[in-house]
Design an enzyme around this catalytic site. Structure first.
Site, PDB file in Angstrom:
ATOM      1  N   LYS A   1     -25.360   9.508  -8.619  1.00 35.63           N
ATOM      2  CA  LYS A   1     -24.722  10.822  -8.680  1.00 35.63           C
ATOM      3  C   LYS A   1     -25.767  11.879  -8.327  1.00 35.63           C
ATOM      4  CE  LYS A   1     -21.078   8.925 -10.833  1.00 35.63           C
ATOM      5  NZ  LYS A   1     -19.727   8.867 -10.289  1.00 35.63           N
TER       6      LYS A   1
ATOM      7  N   ASN B   1       9.771  -2.966   0.625  1.00 38.39           N
ATOM      8  CA  ASN B   1      10.943  -2.158   0.905  1.00 38.39           C
ATOM      9  C   ASN B   1      11.729  -1.828  -0.341  1.00 38.39           C
ATOM     10  OD1 ASN B   1      12.479  -0.854   2.761  1.00 38.39           O
ATOM     11  ND2 ASN B   1      13.750  -2.605   3.292  1.00 38.39           N
TER      12      ASN B   1
ATOM     13  N   HIS C   1     -14.415  -1.805  -4.869  1.00 40.97           N
ATOM     14  CA  HIS C   1     -13.971  -0.670  -5.670  1.00 40.97           C
ATOM     15  C   HIS C   1     -12.465  -0.501  -5.500  1.00 40.97           C
ATOM     16  CE1 HIS C   1     -13.433   3.379  -7.216  1.00 40.97           C
ATOM     17  NE2 HIS C   1     -14.584   3.241  -7.821  1.00 40.97           N
TER      18      HIS C   1
END
Length: 467
Positions: free
Chosen positions: A167, A115, A286
């Site tokens: 990739k 908060n 990750h």
């Protein structure tokens, strides 16, 4: 006594600034970098942080009389200036242990950073470090297995582990994805990895990916005689779906799965870590989204806090920056939180950003993962900086090899073995690193080709987050 009950807003520092307080061994200690609004004195700002993150509210409430504030309140017990920064200071806050639910990183963060960061009296607030006392850390399972058990499971000793993110991260079919996994593992890597945003998309559903990757693992293991793994990303939209993916991975018999712990959340992560220990799965973590929280110098939370939180919540690997690649990380600071992840006992050392001595009392360690824009020329520096207990991950640095994925993997493995051997022979990798790589490339055409491709690439920008 009646002073406290006068209506209206009261100064926090009357109750929450206690410079005479002696911290207890069971207290959770926090170091906040505070930037108050103009005109707010440091004591008031520090006390406000202590109050709003523990028992305080903005006015006197009658129910305060029904409890012992002295027992439960957070206390700002010290304030120190930040050299070179007139508007900032470090406020040290001690929290009694009883403010927090046992074994819940979620509750710890909801209290300490939940908060107070939107508080009007502050221009900015950053949590720099937390001291987790053994009394609290012992309520957590921690990493499913830890560094030593992982080495025993994989039968790999005396060197860093090698990985590679497949990739392009999005768009491959499961069959072609599995093929890339096989080629990298066959070439000599220990692990391949799902990218953090590979979950279960229309072009590749999770179950198909898991099956083809498992096939790739077993084929590469049979041909190399080494244990191989692929971080199967179990992150999902619901905890139930995440657990379903973890269960399927276990049924396939693979050694390791993966989770995005910040986007997935600490509650989900801790559940998954418990499942992984109970079922012999390693857990790769990750840190996607970390820079949203940790990149600004004056506001948010330093990554070392997120790293400590992960060690409690549970994970066997976590991404920790590279010092040399495309993602930032200052060397001393990075090594500071790398030690916080791996070691049992870490001394306070402000030059490395470590504000408190941390004793993990035999909680298993986490392997730091160096990943992002690194290639064979970085290998000596990475071996030197991170040492044996690390995972070095080359995504583009493997799949970008001009001859293909397997030769890219060969190049990285040869470079790593050459660096480890040179180090073991007593050579200075920091000074002779390039020479070590050049010598090795005479015996490895794959490495020679990699050296040629990446000889000039650097990602040179000044780090944003300096001490």
């Amino acid at each position: 006594a009646s002073v406290g009950f006068k209506a209206g807003v009261k100064d926090y520092r009357l109750t929450y600034y206690t410079p005479e307080y002696q911290t207890k061994d069971t207290d959770i200690l926090a170091a906040f970098r505070v930037t108050p609004q103009p005109g707010v004195p440091p004591e008031e700002a520090g006390a406000a942080v202590a109050a709003e993150s523990s028992t305080g509210t903005w006015t006197t409430v009658w129910t305060d009389g029904l409890t012992s504030l002295d027992r439960y309140k957070g206390r700002c017990y010290d304030i120190e200036p930040v050299p070179g920064e007139e508007t900032q200071f470090i406020a040290y806050v001690a929290y009694p242990l009883d403010l927090f639910e046992e074994g819940s990183v979620t509750n710890l963060f909801t209290s300490i950073v939940g908060n107070v960061f939107g508080f009007k009296a502050l221009r900015a607030l950053r949590l720099e470090d937390l001291r987790i006392p053994p009394a609290y850390s012992k309520t957590f399972q921690g990493p499913p297995h830890g560094i030593q058990v992982e080495r025993d499971k994989l039968n790999k000793y005396g060197r860093p582990l090698l990985g590679c993110t497949i990739k392009p991260k999005l768009g491959l079919s499961a069959k072609n994805y599995g093929r890339a996994v096989y080629e990298c593992l066959r070439g000599g890597l220990d692990f391949t990895k799902d990218d953090e945003n590979v979950n279960s998309q229309p072009f590749m559903r999770w179950r198909d990916r898991f099956v083809f990757c498992a096939e790739a693992i077993y084929k590469a293991q049979a041909e190399t005689g080494e244990i191989k793994g692929h971080y199967l990303n179990a992150t999902a939209g619901t905890c139930e779906e995440m657990m379903k993916r973890a269960v399927f991975a276990r049924e396939l018999g693979v050694p390791i799965i993966m989770h995005d712990y910040l986007t997935g959340g600490f509650t989900a992560n801790t559940s998954l870590a418990h499942y992984c220990r109970d079922n012999g799965l390693l857990l790769h973590i990750h840190r996607a989204m970390h820079a949203v929280i940790d990149r600004q110098r004056i506001h948010g939370m330093h990554f070392r806090v997120l790293a400590k939180a992960l060690r409690m919540s549970g994970g066997d690997h976590i991404h920790a920056g590279t010092v040399v690649g495309k993602l930032e990380g200052e060397r001393d600071v990075t090594l500071g939180f790398v030690d916080l992840l791996r070691d049992d006992f870490i001394e306070k050392d402000r030059s490395r950003g470590i504000y408190f001595t941390q004793d993990w009392v035999s909680m298993p360690g986490v392997l730091p993962v160096a990943s992002g824009g690194i290639h064979v020329w970085h290998m000596p520096a990475l071996t030197e900086i991170f040492g044996d207990d690390s995972v070095l991950q080359f995504g583009g640095g493997t799949l970008g090899h001009p001859w293909g994925n397997a030769p890219g993997a060969v190049a990285n493995r040869v470079a790593l073995e050459a660096c480890v051997q040179a180090r073991n022979e007593g050579r200075d990798l920091a000074r002779e690193g390039n020479e070590v790589i050049r010598e090795a490339s005479k015996w490895s055409p794959e490495l020679a080709a990699a050296c040629e491709v990446w000889k000039e690439i650097k990602f040179e920008f000044e780090a944003i987050d300096v001490l």
